[in-house]
Design a protein around this motif. Structure first.
Motif, PDB file in Angstrom:
ATOM      1  N   VAL A  29      13.531   1.000  12.602  1.00 26.08           N
ATOM      2  CA  VAL A  29      12.950   1.545  11.474  1.00 26.08           C
ATOM      3  C   VAL A  29      13.834   2.429  10.912  1.00 26.08           C
ATOM      4  CG1 VAL A  29      10.958   3.224  10.709  1.00 26.08           C
ATOM      5  CG2 VAL A  29      10.881   1.883  12.705  1.00 26.08           C
ATOM      6  N   PRO A  30      14.182   1.881   9.496  1.00 24.19           N
ATOM      7  CA  PRO A  30      15.004   2.632   8.446  1.00 24.19           C
ATOM      8  C   PRO A  30      14.323   4.018   7.877  1.00 24.19           C
ATOM      9  CG  PRO A  30      14.431   0.658   7.525  1.00 24.19           C
ATOM     10  CD  PRO A  30      13.836   0.705   8.769  1.00 24.19           C
ATOM     11  N   LEU A  31      14.879   5.168   7.948  1.00 26.28           N
ATOM     12  CA  LEU A  31      14.250   6.266   7.260  1.00 26.28           C
ATOM     13  C   LEU A  31      14.685   6.694   6.149  1.00 26.28           C
ATOM     14  CD1 LEU A  31      14.084   8.351  10.677  1.00 26.28           C
ATOM     15  CD2 LEU A  31      12.720   6.918  10.025  1.00 26.28           C
ATOM     16  N   VAL A  32      14.161   7.685   5.500  1.00 27.68           N
ATOM     17  CA  VAL A  32      14.488   8.224   3.949  1.00 27.68           C
ATOM     18  C   VAL A  32      15.864   8.866   4.326  1.00 27.68           C
ATOM     19  CG1 VAL A  32      13.881   9.753   2.441  1.00 27.68           C
ATOM     20  CG2 VAL A  32      12.228   8.282   3.217  1.00 27.68           C
ATOM     21  N   SER A  33      15.961   9.547   5.376  1.00 29.84           N
ATOM     22  CA  SER A  33      17.231  10.153   5.608  1.00 29.84           C
ATOM     23  C   SER A  33      18.605   9.143   5.575  1.00 29.84           C
ATOM     24  CB  SER A  33      17.079  11.004   6.865  1.00 29.84           C
ATOM     25  OG  SER A  33      16.928  10.306   8.079  1.00 29.84           O
ATOM     26  N   GLY A  34      18.232   7.989   5.730  1.00 30.06           N
ATOM     27  CA  GLY A  34      19.266   7.040   6.115  1.00 30.06           C
ATOM     28  C   GLY A  34      19.536   6.822   7.573  1.00 30.06           C
TER      29      GLY A  34
ATOM     30  N   GLY B 139       0.804  -0.988  -0.247  1.00 28.56           N
ATOM     31  CA  GLY B 139       0.215   0.060   0.120  1.00 28.56           C
ATOM     32  C   GLY B 139       0.792   1.439  -0.108  1.00 28.56           C
ATOM     33  N   PRO B 140       0.046   2.359   0.025  1.00 29.74           N
ATOM     34  CA  PRO B 140       0.981   3.656  -0.134  1.00 29.74           C
ATOM     35  C   PRO B 140       1.387   4.022   1.438  1.00 29.74           C
ATOM     36  CG  PRO B 140      -1.654   4.140  -0.024  1.00 29.74           C
ATOM     37  CD  PRO B 140      -1.368   2.555  -0.161  1.00 29.74           C
ATOM     38  N   CYS B 141       1.005   3.372   2.190  1.00 27.20           N
ATOM     39  CA  CYS B 141       1.754   3.690   3.825  1.00 27.20           C
ATOM     40  C   CYS B 141       2.336   2.337   4.314  1.00 27.20           C
ATOM     41  CB  CYS B 141       0.492   3.995   4.659  1.00 27.20           C
ATOM     42  SG  CYS B 141      -0.529   5.400   3.841  1.00 27.20           S
ATOM     43  N   PRO B 142       3.316   2.623   5.307  1.00 27.42           N
ATOM     44  CA  PRO B 142       4.136   1.511   5.758  1.00 27.42           C
ATOM     45  C   PRO B 142       3.066   0.559   6.752  1.00 27.42           C
ATOM     46  CG  PRO B 142       4.934   3.456   6.748  1.00 27.42           C
ATOM     47  CD  PRO B 142       3.677   3.829   5.668  1.00 27.42           C
ATOM     48  N   PRO B 143       3.137  -0.506   6.657  1.00 23.48           N
ATOM     49  CA  PRO B 143       2.534  -1.428   7.388  1.00 23.48           C
ATOM     50  C   PRO B 143       2.958  -1.433   8.719  1.00 23.48           C
ATOM     51  CG  PRO B 143       4.080  -2.955   6.379  1.00 23.48           C
ATOM     52  CD  PRO B 143       4.236  -1.329   5.791  1.00 23.48           C
ATOM     53  N   LEU B 144       1.901  -1.726   9.808  1.00 27.77           N
ATOM     54  CA  LEU B 144       2.539  -1.268  11.078  1.00 27.77           C
ATOM     55  C   LEU B 144       2.523  -2.349  12.012  1.00 27.77           C
ATOM     56  CD1 LEU B 144      -0.146   1.795  11.665  1.00 27.77           C
ATOM     57  CD2 LEU B 144       2.320   1.550  11.088  1.00 27.77           C
ATOM     58  N   GLU B 145       2.384  -3.496  11.477  1.00 21.80           N
ATOM     59  CA  GLU B 145       2.709  -4.847  12.257  1.00 21.80           C
ATOM     60  C   GLU B 145       3.944  -5.069  12.624  1.00 21.80           C
ATOM     61  OE1 GLU B 145       0.817  -4.660   9.592  1.00 21.80           O
ATOM     62  OE2 GLU B 145      -1.302  -5.496  10.165  1.00 21.80           O
TER      63      GLU B 145
ATOM     64  N   ALA C 180       8.351  14.274   9.899  1.00 25.82           N
ATOM     65  CA  ALA C 180       9.750  14.628  10.787  1.00 25.82           C
ATOM     66  C   ALA C 180      10.527  13.338  10.520  1.00 25.82           C
ATOM     67  CB  ALA C 180       9.366  14.887  11.943  1.00 25.82           C
ATOM     68  N   GLN C 181       9.855  12.263  10.417  1.00 25.25           N
ATOM     69  CA  GLN C 181      10.833  11.106  10.280  1.00 25.25           C
ATOM     70  C   GLN C 181       9.935  10.027   9.248  1.00 25.25           C
ATOM     71  OE1 GLN C 181      10.925   9.995  14.399  1.00 25.25           O
ATOM     72  NE2 GLN C 181      13.150  10.352  14.296  1.00 25.25           N
ATOM     73  N   ILE C 182      10.246  10.294   8.050  1.00 26.36           N
ATOM     74  CA  ILE C 182       9.603   9.422   7.093  1.00 26.36           C
ATOM     75  C   ILE C 182      10.461   8.190   6.821  1.00 26.36           C
ATOM     76  CG2 ILE C 182       8.788   9.307   4.547  1.00 26.36           C
ATOM     77  CD1 ILE C 182       8.542  12.356   4.962  1.00 26.36           C
ATOM     78  N   VAL C 183       9.519   6.900   6.815  1.00 19.75           N
ATOM     79  CA  VAL C 183       9.941   5.739   6.643  1.00 19.75           C
ATOM     80  C   VAL C 183      10.722   5.399   5.304  1.00 19.75           C
ATOM     81  CG1 VAL C 183       9.311   3.012   6.713  1.00 19.75           C
ATOM     82  CG2 VAL C 183       8.191   4.816   8.542  1.00 19.75           C
ATOM     83  N   ALA C 184      11.911   4.843   5.329  1.00 18.88           N
ATOM     84  CA  ALA C 184      12.651   4.545   3.878  1.00 18.88           C
ATOM     85  C   ALA C 184      11.465   3.749   3.007  1.00 18.88           C
ATOM     86  CB  ALA C 184      13.749   3.833   4.048  1.00 18.88           C
ATOM     87  N   GLY C 185      11.575   4.296   1.836  1.00 21.60           N
ATOM     88  CA  GLY C 185      10.525   3.604   0.784  1.00 21.60           C
ATOM     89  C   GLY C 185       9.296   4.513   0.546  1.00 21.60           C
ATOM     90  N   TYR C 186       8.904   5.403   1.566  1.00 24.85           N
ATOM     91  CA  TYR C 186       7.580   5.838   1.560  1.00 24.85           C
ATOM     92  C   TYR C 186       7.882   7.354   1.288  1.00 24.85           C
ATOM     93  CZ  TYR C 186       6.069   1.331   2.957  1.00 24.85           C
ATOM     94  OH  TYR C 186       5.767   0.088   3.038  1.00 24.85           O
ATOM     95  N   GLY C 187       6.637   8.047   1.093  1.00 25.59           N
ATOM     96  CA  GLY C 187       6.538   9.443   0.683  1.00 25.59           C
ATOM     97  C   GLY C 187       5.778  10.383   1.852  1.00 25.59           C
ATOM     98  N   PRO C 188       6.133  11.574   1.784  1.00 26.95           N
ATOM     99  CA  PRO C 188       5.563  12.410   3.248  1.00 26.95           C
ATOM    100  C   PRO C 188       4.044  12.822   2.745  1.00 26.95           C
ATOM    101  CG  PRO C 188       6.805  13.699   1.760  1.00 26.95           C
ATOM    102  CD  PRO C 188       6.849  12.434   0.986  1.00 26.95           C
ATOM    103  N   MET C 189       3.172  11.688   2.969  1.00 26.58           N
ATOM    104  CA  MET C 189       1.736  11.883   2.567  1.00 26.58           C
ATOM    105  C   MET C 189       0.971  11.914   3.797  1.00 26.58           C
ATOM    106  SD  MET C 189       1.004   8.317   0.716  1.00 26.58           S
ATOM    107  CE  MET C 189      -0.560   8.745   0.563  1.00 26.58           C
ATOM    108  N   MET C 190       1.411  11.529   4.902  1.00 22.67           N
ATOM    109  CA  MET C 190       0.474  11.506   5.994  1.00 22.67           C
ATOM    110  C   MET C 190      -0.026  12.839   6.760  1.00 22.67           C
ATOM    111  SD  MET C 190       0.697   8.993   9.382  1.00 22.67           S
ATOM    112  CE  MET C 190      -0.027   9.614  10.986  1.00 22.67           C
ATOM    113  N   PRO C 191      -1.152  13.077   6.843  1.00 25.67           N
ATOM    114  CA  PRO C 191      -1.476  14.352   7.662  1.00 25.67           C
ATOM    115  C   PRO C 191      -1.097  14.350   9.114  1.00 25.67           C
ATOM    116  CG  PRO C 191      -3.435  13.005   7.349  1.00 25.67           C
ATOM    117  CD  PRO C 191      -2.369  12.283   6.605  1.00 25.67           C
ATOM    118  N   SER C 192      -0.866  15.254   9.789  1.00 23.89           N
ATOM    119  CA  SER C 192      -0.628  15.683  10.966  1.00 23.89           C
ATOM    120  C   SER C 192      -1.850  15.186  11.665  1.00 23.89           C
ATOM    121  CB  SER C 192       0.360  16.742  11.403  1.00 23.89           C
ATOM    122  OG  SER C 192       0.230  16.733  12.813  1.00 23.89           O
ATOM    123  N   PHE C 193      -1.858  14.534  13.241  1.00 21.90           N
ATOM    124  CA  PHE C 193      -2.918  14.690  13.809  1.00 21.90           C
ATOM    125  C   PHE C 193      -2.977  15.294  15.142  1.00 21.90           C
ATOM    126  CE2 PHE C 193      -3.824  11.149  11.123  1.00 21.90           C
ATOM    127  CZ  PHE C 193      -5.206  11.034  10.986  1.00 21.90           C
ATOM    128  N   ALA C 194      -1.886  16.198  15.142  1.00 16.27           N
ATOM    129  CA  ALA C 194      -1.791  17.214  16.217  1.00 16.27           C
ATOM    130  C   ALA C 194      -2.744  18.015  16.261  1.00 16.27           C
ATOM    131  CB  ALA C 194      -0.487  18.127  16.077  1.00 16.27           C
TER     132      ALA C 194
END
Ligand code: CUA
Length: 321
Positions: free
Chosen positions: A258-263, A245-251, A282-296
């Protein structure tokens, strides 16, 4: 002397209700003894010399004052150095232990707000200004604030930690006796700061279990979190399609790297899970894009701790109690 007189029972220290409290007190006694030994020694020599060599004391022999004693100088450098490094090592050992909760610790979430403490047990029970814990089991508190900075202070356990909005801090303790022990807020947080108090109730495990069963009527904290997860629409993206899917699995995320885009590679602890909900970009999982909205600002701390408990439950059965 009458031993009934309250002056003989005046408490200089709070009671000890954890193994750590005993260890901290041993260190405190040692520091007081060291300071007293040096303080009394210096003052005694100072007074003796000041009186003996005072102006006009004809009896004082002022001839042949030594100009250098190597053994004495070596001694007064090396002995205090060894003592200072020794106490540093001792204190550092205790500090590292206080920052390292045992793996089997019971995690209880805490939310501080003006002016109360809220506690969330994994089994689902919630409490205000009162925290039930079983005797003999290490308890880890994972804490955040709803408004300003507070500080949770358990004098009988000798632990204290700031509670900060927008992030998780933690502390742990292992109660060694049953009873009721005070909780204080130790950071000035407004008008009723001094009344922001509560109590820890340490009970025999069977009593605690009975209390927990009677108080957990709304399902486990993770089950409450699962309901929020669906209601807020998280499940639409994170569950559909699994890893493709477009978002990382959470299981299985919690507790692992967790490897991040930043290395970078970060550990997925509660703090990481909270950051991912409130500051997802702020911390995007490697292989995914910055598409999640903040829930703050979209969800309250009650929902936040339940969501984090749910995400933890996807990783293991550890918090299943
Ligand atoms: Cu909360 Cu002081």
């Amino acid at each position: 002397m009458n031993s009934q007189n309250p002056i003989w029972h005046f408490p200089l220290w709070p009671e000890q209700a954890s193994a750590y409290a005993y260890q901290v007190d041993q260190l405190t006694y040692a520091l007081i003894a060291l300071a007293a030994a040096f303080g009394i020694g210096v003052v005694a020599l100072l007074a003796t010399f000041a009186i003996h060599y005072r102006t006009g004391n004809k009896g004082a022999n002022r001839d042949g004052a030594p100009s250098g004693l190597i053994w004495l100088e070596v001694a007064w450098i090396t002995i205090p150095l060894a003592l200072a490094l020794g106490t540093f090592g001792w204190a550092a050992y205790l500090y590292v232990g206080a920052q390292t909760p045992p793996r089997d610790a019971l995690t209880v979430f805490v939310v501080g707000r003006q002016w109360m403490w809220k506690f969330y047990h994994p089994a689902g029970a919630r409490e205000i200004d009162e925290l039930h814990v079983p005797l003999g089991k290490p308890v880890r508190l994972v804490m955040t604030s709803q408004d300003v900075i507070h500080s949770l202070f358990l004098p009988a356990m000798r632990v204290k930690q700031d509670v900060v909005p927008g992030r998780f801090t933690s502390l742990w303790f292992a109660p060694t006796r049953t009873g009721t022990f005070p909780i204080y807020c130790a950071e000035y947080c407004g008008t009723e700061h001094s009344r922001m108090r509560g109590r820890v109730v340490v009970e025999e495990p069977f009593r605690y279990e009975a209390w927990l069963r009677a108080s957990s009527t709304d399902g486990t904290l993770a089950a409450q979190g699962a309901r929020h997860f669906r209601r807020l629409g998280c499940s639409g993206c994170h569950m559909a399609g699994g890893g493709n899917g477009p978002c990382p699995p959470l299981e299985g995320v919690y507790g692992g790297p967790v490897p991040l885009v930043s290395g970078e590679v970060v550990m997925a602890d509660e703090r990481y899970l909270m950051d991912s909900i409130l500051r997802p970009n702020a911390q995007i999982v490697a292989g995914y894009g910055p598409m999640m909205p903040s829930f703050a600002g979209q969800i309250g701390e009650d929902e936040l701790v339940a969501l984090v408990a749910y995400l933890k439950s996807l990783a293991s059965a550890e918090e299943g109690e």
